[in-house]
Write an enzyme that holds these catalytic residues in place. Sequence first.
Site, PDB file in Angstrom:
ATOM      1  N   CYS A 143       0.328   1.420   5.305  1.00 48.44           N
ATOM      2  CA  CYS A 143      -0.687   1.970   4.394  1.00 48.44           C
ATOM      3  C   CYS A 143      -0.603   3.491   4.347  1.00 48.44           C
ATOM      4  O   CYS A 143      -1.129   4.178   5.231  1.00 48.44           O
ATOM      5  CB  CYS A 143      -2.074   1.521   4.848  1.00 48.44           C
ATOM      6  N   CYS A 163      -3.983   5.268   4.151  1.00 43.21           N
ATOM      7  CA  CYS A 163      -4.718   5.355   5.414  1.00 43.21           C
ATOM      8  C   CYS A 163      -4.096   6.399   6.338  1.00 43.21           C
ATOM      9  O   CYS A 163      -4.804   7.149   7.009  1.00 43.21           O
ATOM     10  CB  CYS A 163      -4.718   4.015   6.155  1.00 43.21           C
ATOM     11  N   ASP A 164      -2.794   6.442   6.407  1.00 44.37           N
ATOM     12  CA  ASP A 164      -2.131   7.213   7.470  1.00 44.37           C
ATOM     13  C   ASP A 164      -1.323   8.417   6.996  1.00 44.37           C
ATOM     14  O   ASP A 164      -0.836   9.197   7.828  1.00 44.37           O
ATOM     15  CB  ASP A 164      -1.182   6.284   8.262  1.00 44.37           C
TER      16      ASP A 164
END
Length: 340
Positions: free
Chosen positions: A154, A157-158
Amino acid sequence: MGNFSLSFNIGGLQEDEEGQQVVERDVVIIGAGPAGFTAGLYAARAELHPVILVGQAFGGQAATTSELENYPGFPEGIGGMELAERMANQATRFGAEIVYEEVTKVDFQTYPFVLETYGATYKAKAVIICTGTSPRKLGVPGEEKFIGRGVSFCATCDGYFYKDKTVVVVGGGDSAIDEGLYLTRFADKVIVIHRRDKLRAGPILQKRAFANEKMSFVWDTVVDEVLGEDFVTGVKVHNVKTGKEDVIPCDGVFVYVGLIPNTKLFEGQLELDENGYIITDKRQRTSIPGVYAAGDVQDPWFRQVVIAAGAGAAAAIDAERFLAEKAFEAAAQEEEKEAS
Ligand code: NAP
């Protein structure tokens, strides 16, 4: 997260002999992505008081997408999580309840259908399955070990953790290129490793990727191992045409090699295709009357947010008709009984 109401105090609660809470509902929706929220919106507006059981991922795969540019009505694009929150708000505005519980077991052989979660037993007159897909893993040494320490599925997200770093993106589809482009906002270098010499991604994304100076491509190559000690330091690869092995140093590895349907729960209960997707008809009906499926969990072809949302709406409309027919049949039987 948005300001929609999360319900833990669900209407119609009883307890069974073992003290487990029993919730009776007309419609239970499993999964909280675009299909689930849209099914919830339509079922709520039909006054069916649906419960949407979130499971592990609020917003589904769509929420992990940095920017959606092809969802109608948002000409400037919209973040996947923002769209999911808006959909959730719209469903709850009309009375859908969103509950953070994961379904662990289903029984579609009894009616009403029975769904078990860790906290409760749900009895539903109709079920709409919107459990979506999960990212496919590479299945190579080091991948599992370094999840959260350099291996990610992701970028939204990261990505931020890779400011001024070098990252590898594995895959050549829309997800790999879309998310690879998103990573160029943070990373210094984004190296796409693809097993062929042509991308599967659509032409607009390809054009953008080839024009982006931070992106480079390693063709005809597969990853054999993710390397590192405490954190990822590189990937071991080989060229599928020449067999030549190499090590590509990097700080992070983003894996985008396709998706697998989340249907383990339904094995043996519903008809699935050879890849595990739920088989539905044009009205989103599964092999069990009263059980519907919508979104990526039954769609290996399009996998678009707008199509998942449409399928969720269709499932809810058909579920309403199914329940109306059931109610009509029950009333007719009652009348017959009274007359005899
Ligand atoms: P996908 O289209 O299935 O692409 C997966 C990619 O991973 C392919 O390039 C495939 O290679 C490669 N691959 C598969 N297994 C591999 C392995 N074991 N090792 C190395 N590479 C492997 O999956 P996706 O990109 O996640 O897209 C899923 C769906 O969502 C698609 O329908 C896509 O159109 C849609 N989507 C759309 C958008 C958008 O419209 N902007 C954005 C994201 C996703 P091959 O090419 O050789 O098969």
